[in-house]
Enzyme design. Structure first.
Site, PDB file in Angstrom:
ATOM      1  N   GLY A 134      64.401  41.547  36.281  1.00 30.53           N
ATOM      2  CA  GLY A 134      64.874  42.753  35.628  1.00 30.53           C
ATOM      3  C   GLY A 134      63.703  43.461  34.998  1.00 30.53           C
ATOM      4  O   GLY A 134      62.544  43.081  35.170  1.00 30.53           O
TER       5      GLY A 134
ATOM      6  N   MET B 118      62.760  43.438  32.014  1.00 29.05           N
ATOM      7  CA  MET B 118      62.119  42.755  30.913  1.00 29.05           C
ATOM      8  C   MET B 118      61.784  41.296  31.193  1.00 29.05           C
ATOM      9  O   MET B 118      61.213  40.631  30.337  1.00 29.05           O
ATOM     10  CB  MET B 118      63.016  42.839  29.667  1.00 29.05           C
ATOM     11  CG  MET B 118      63.140  44.247  29.111  1.00 29.05           C
ATOM     12  SD  MET B 118      61.537  45.001  28.771  1.00 29.05           S
ATOM     13  CE  MET B 118      60.893  43.858  27.564  1.00 29.05           C
TER      14      MET B 118
ATOM     15  N   VAL C 169      63.224  35.391  36.426  1.00 28.40           N
ATOM     16  CA  VAL C 169      63.589  33.977  36.373  1.00 28.40           C
ATOM     17  C   VAL C 169      63.263  33.341  37.720  1.00 28.40           C
ATOM     18  O   VAL C 169      63.591  33.891  38.771  1.00 28.40           O
ATOM     19  CB  VAL C 169      65.079  33.789  36.036  1.00 28.40           C
ATOM     20  CG1 VAL C 169      65.474  32.327  36.123  1.00 28.40           C
ATOM     21  CG2 VAL C 169      65.368  34.310  34.643  1.00 28.40           C
TER      22      VAL C 169
ATOM     23  N   ASP D 191      75.940  36.924  20.002  1.00 29.85           N
ATOM     24  CA  ASP D 191      76.300  37.629  21.242  1.00 29.85           C
ATOM     25  C   ASP D 191      77.231  36.778  22.092  1.00 29.85           C
ATOM     26  O   ASP D 191      76.997  36.565  23.282  1.00 29.85           O
ATOM     27  CB  ASP D 191      75.038  38.005  22.023  1.00 29.85           C
ATOM     28  CG  ASP D 191      75.317  39.071  23.093  1.00 29.85           C
ATOM     29  OD1 ASP D 191      76.354  39.748  22.995  1.00 29.85           O
ATOM     30  OD2 ASP D 191      74.503  39.208  24.017  1.00 29.85           O
TER      31      ASP D 191
END
Length: 752
Positions: A21, A23, A26, A134
């Site tokens: 992504g 940021m 993985v 979250d």
């Protein structure tokens, strides 16, 4: 970030990238010392240059790595190497609770088991001073054995410590699951997590979240202010005891909630025992595919037990006033507020917003696949995308709010107040400059005051704020009636969602009313709270034939809204007052300083921050044995979906993706078989053309474009729809092989 596949990162050998992504990326990696495969989350080099972020990262990673619980996803290691910061986690086979839900309620037994496991994990973390912040279905992993593991402890808080994502204000989380105190930027304790768990309980019991809105701002306001919709109104089969547990979990005041997650789980278990009916049936849950977990964070706990109040639902719960919000800073508060909420919507994916690294749920294969017929022959075409609000040649946004309560039928100089308001407003709206954005919101016009509860909800945006709004306002005014209550405060609150908030815009309300608020808080209180939220509009008020008490209330509203109050005791008075206010609104906008620009630039399309192809359903017109549609979203360019070719499909092969929600679809990329693990499959198994269609929730085609696929292997193609949609249909023609044809990866970049 560059692809690091095959490279060494400290002691870890990076195998292949599972997802990436804006940021983070993985990777599946091998750790020789333990002879095991792990998942490694690698942050971009940009954050490495900020000491504050690095210190926060090390501190929080150390705390979370020490959390050891059977229902918390473990972080094995963390470190810095080759200019990168990284986390090492267990590689988990399974999916997420979001994959199990998919908009449907779960059986009571499954609900009880899930909440029990999550409650154990939360009580363990809370006892060590760690608040999650979250909690949502996407952060709850479900392994192949159905066991839940809670991931992403503190990732939202770590996100805003990054220099790239620093926003004034302290809200972190996901709006659909955020507690009221979280939305208000207050200090949090474990009861905030309990509220979020209550939202998940509501969703598991009904198949939907309690609050929905068109904007993140609307969602946050509802969590703070709106009564809880009764779960039984969505799922009538729910036991009353279970409904009570949900209501207490979602109390607005944290003192009224369960004070520990274990207390909530115990109450739920008892409610389920009461509600279960013997069926002799067993529910089987299929395991879902590989999921990679994320990162965590610690926060001190501060429990404050109190006696809970009885749960109430929508229609019986008193309306809650909106307290002050820690968002606004000077004149840019509303802009920062919107920016923060855009960040909030994607905080769960702060370190890797593209869902390819999150989950790859099982495909649902339905044959045959119905196709929306292309609107033309396969030649390059493009439908007009959904319009984006203009960046701003004109900046005047004006909404009239008109009182149509029963008292507007009283006579004023031989005419009803309503007929005077209709005539004057029609005349003054017609005189507005043509480029002004104007709209109309009305209350009290449909439901008579005798039906008090329903009449207090009788508020309608009859004409949204728009250029050219004067004509539809004129058309509507002619037939309006007056008969209901006066929900003035709620009308003003709803108006906050009608405007476009940017520093350049001048946003104004002109309210025409003849009576006191009869349904809720004092309107001036609501205006004050909206200002504290950073919502920037001016409220001008005209009192039409009012008494002293009403005049005082309306003047307070205008004063709080930084506007002007006018008395109008005749049609002539209303003419002058409305003309003066229209002029004032326009002059204020023209006198507002505008930052110089070198040249006008078009409003840019939002950049995608999530790959929605990894969730939802996949369908194909045919599948070559062993090459399922699932392979087109597994993040591996070495695998492909293959159709059975023209021998089965005829002239067209179809591939369809259906999402789990409406999304702003910014990009669609189709990657060819160019890197297939079998070299012979890289060429000769493609197509000549592909037509991309985006469909909205009603099945209407909102975007269509065709691209040629010359040569072999096919070229990768990217489309930029810039529309809101829920389905993507790929129609391939010109099969290179009669019995096989496909592609490696479908990526659907959306903005969340």
């Amino acid at each position: 970030m560059e692809d690091l596949s095959g490279k060494q990162l400290g002691q870890y050998k990076l195998d292949r990238r599972l997802g990436r992504g804006g940021m983070a990326s993985v990777y599946k990696a091998y750790q020789p010392g333990t002879d095991r495969h792990v998942a490694i989350k690698i942050l971009p080099r940009d954050d490495m240059g900020d000491p504050n972020f690095l210190n926060r990262f090390r501190q929080e990673a150390r705390i979370i790595a020490n959390l050891e619980h059977p229902h918390i996803l473990p972080v094995y290691d963390y470190g810095e190497a080759n200019g990168y910061t990284f986390l090492v986690m267990r590689l988990v086979e399974g999916g997420t609770l979001a994959d199990l839900l998919r908009g449907r309620p779960l059986p009571l037994e499954r609900i009880g088991k899930t909440i029990s496991q999550l409650a154990e994990a939360l009580d363990y973390a809370h006892s060590r001073g760690v608040v999650h912040r979250d909690i949502k279905p996407g952060n709850i992993l479900v392994d192949a054995n159905g066991r839940c593991l809670l991931s992403d402890f503190g990732i939202a808080k770590m996100a805003v410590s990054s220099p790239q994502y620093t926003v004034t204000g302290s809200f972190v989380g996901t709006p659909q699951y955020a507690s009221p105190e979280q939305a208000l930027g207050k200090d949090l304790d474990g009861r905030s997590d309990i509220y979020s768990l209550g939202v998940i309980l509501y969703e598991m019991a009904t198949g939907k979240v309690p609050y929905e809105a068109d904007t993140p701002m609307g969602l946050v306001i509802k969590h703070v202010n709106e009564p809880l919709p009764a779960p039984s109104s969505v799922n009538p089969s729910l036991p009353p005891a279970l409904e009570s547990v949900i209501a207490r979990s979602l109390a607005k005041d944290r003192r009224d909630r369960f004070q520990t997650a274990g207390e909530m789980a115990s109450a739920l278990s008892a409610a389920i025992v009461q509600g279960l009916q013997p069926t002799g049936q067993q529910t089987v849950f299929e395991p879902i595919s590989t999921y990679i977990e994320r990162l965590p964070t610690p926060i001190p706990l501060a429990h404050a037990p109190s006696e809970p109040r009885l749960p109430t639902f929508e229609g019986t719960q008193p309306r809650r006033r909106l307290p002050a919000w820690i968002w606004a800073v000077g004149g840019t508060g509303a802009l920062l507020f919107c920016t923060a909420l855009i960040l909030v919507a994607s905080l769960g994916s702060r370190l890797f917003p593209l869902a390819l690294m999150d989950k790859t749920p099982s495909a649902t294969l339905l044959q045959p696949v119905s196709l929306v017929e292309p609107t033309s022959t396969p030649t390059p075409t493009r439908m007009s995308p959904t319009p984006i609000p203009p960046a701003g040649s004109d900046t005047i946004f004006l909404e009239y709010i008109l009182d149509a309560s029963g008292s507007m039928l009283e006579l004023l100089q031989g005419q009803t107040k309503l007929s005077i308001a209709q005539a004057v407003l029609s005349e003054r709206v017609s005189a507005l400059p043509p480029d002004v954005h104007v709209g109309l919101r009305v209350y009290g016009h449909r439901v008579p005051y005798q039906q008090e509860e329903q009449s207090c909800k009788d508020i309608e945006l009859v004409v949204p704020i728009q250029v050219g709004g004067a004509n539809p306002i004129l058309d509507w005014l002619a037939s309006m009636q007056a008969q209901g209550m006066t929900p003035m405060s709620e009308a003003i609150r709803l108006a906050a969602e009608d405007f476009t908030f940017t520093p350049a815009n001048t946003n104004s309300i002109i309210l025409i009313s003849d009576g006191l608020e009869t349904c809720g808080d004092d309107p001036s209180d609501v205006a004050r709270y909206l200002q504290e939220l950073g919502i920037d509009f001016t409220i001008h008020v005209i009192g039409l034939g009012v008494d002293d008490e009403t005049r005082e209330q309306l003047k307070r509203l205008a004063d709080t809204g930084k506007g002007v109050y006018h008395d109008a005791n005749s049609e002539e008075d209303l003419q002058k007052a409305l003309a003066d206010l229209n002029t004032l609104v326009i002059q204020t906008a023209l006198e507002k300083p505008v930052l110089p620009t070198e040249a006008p630039t078009p409003t840019p399309l939002p950049e995608p921050n999530f790959d929605a192809a990894s969730e939802g359903q996949l369908q194909a017109s045919s599948t070559y044995p062993g090459y399922s549609p699932e392979m087109a979203r597994d993040g591996d360019l070495a695998t492909s979906w293959f159709s059975a070719g023209s021998k089965v499909d005829g002239s067209t092969s179809v591939f369809r993706w259906t999402g789990i929600q409406d999304d702003w679809i910014a990009s669609i990329t189709v990657i060819s078989n160019r890197e297939h693990i079998v070299p012979d499959y890289r060429t000769g198994f493609g197509f000549g053309l592909v037509t991309i269609q985006v469909l909205d929730a009603s099945g209407t085609v909102v975007y269509e474009e065709t691209a040629e696929l010359p040569g072999t292997p096919d070229p990768d193609v990217t489309f930029k729809p810039g529309v809101t949609g829920r389905e993507v249909v790929l129609t391939f023609t010109g099969h290179e092989s009669p019995d096989c044809g496909g592609f490696a990866e479908l990526q659907i970049g959306v903005v969340r």
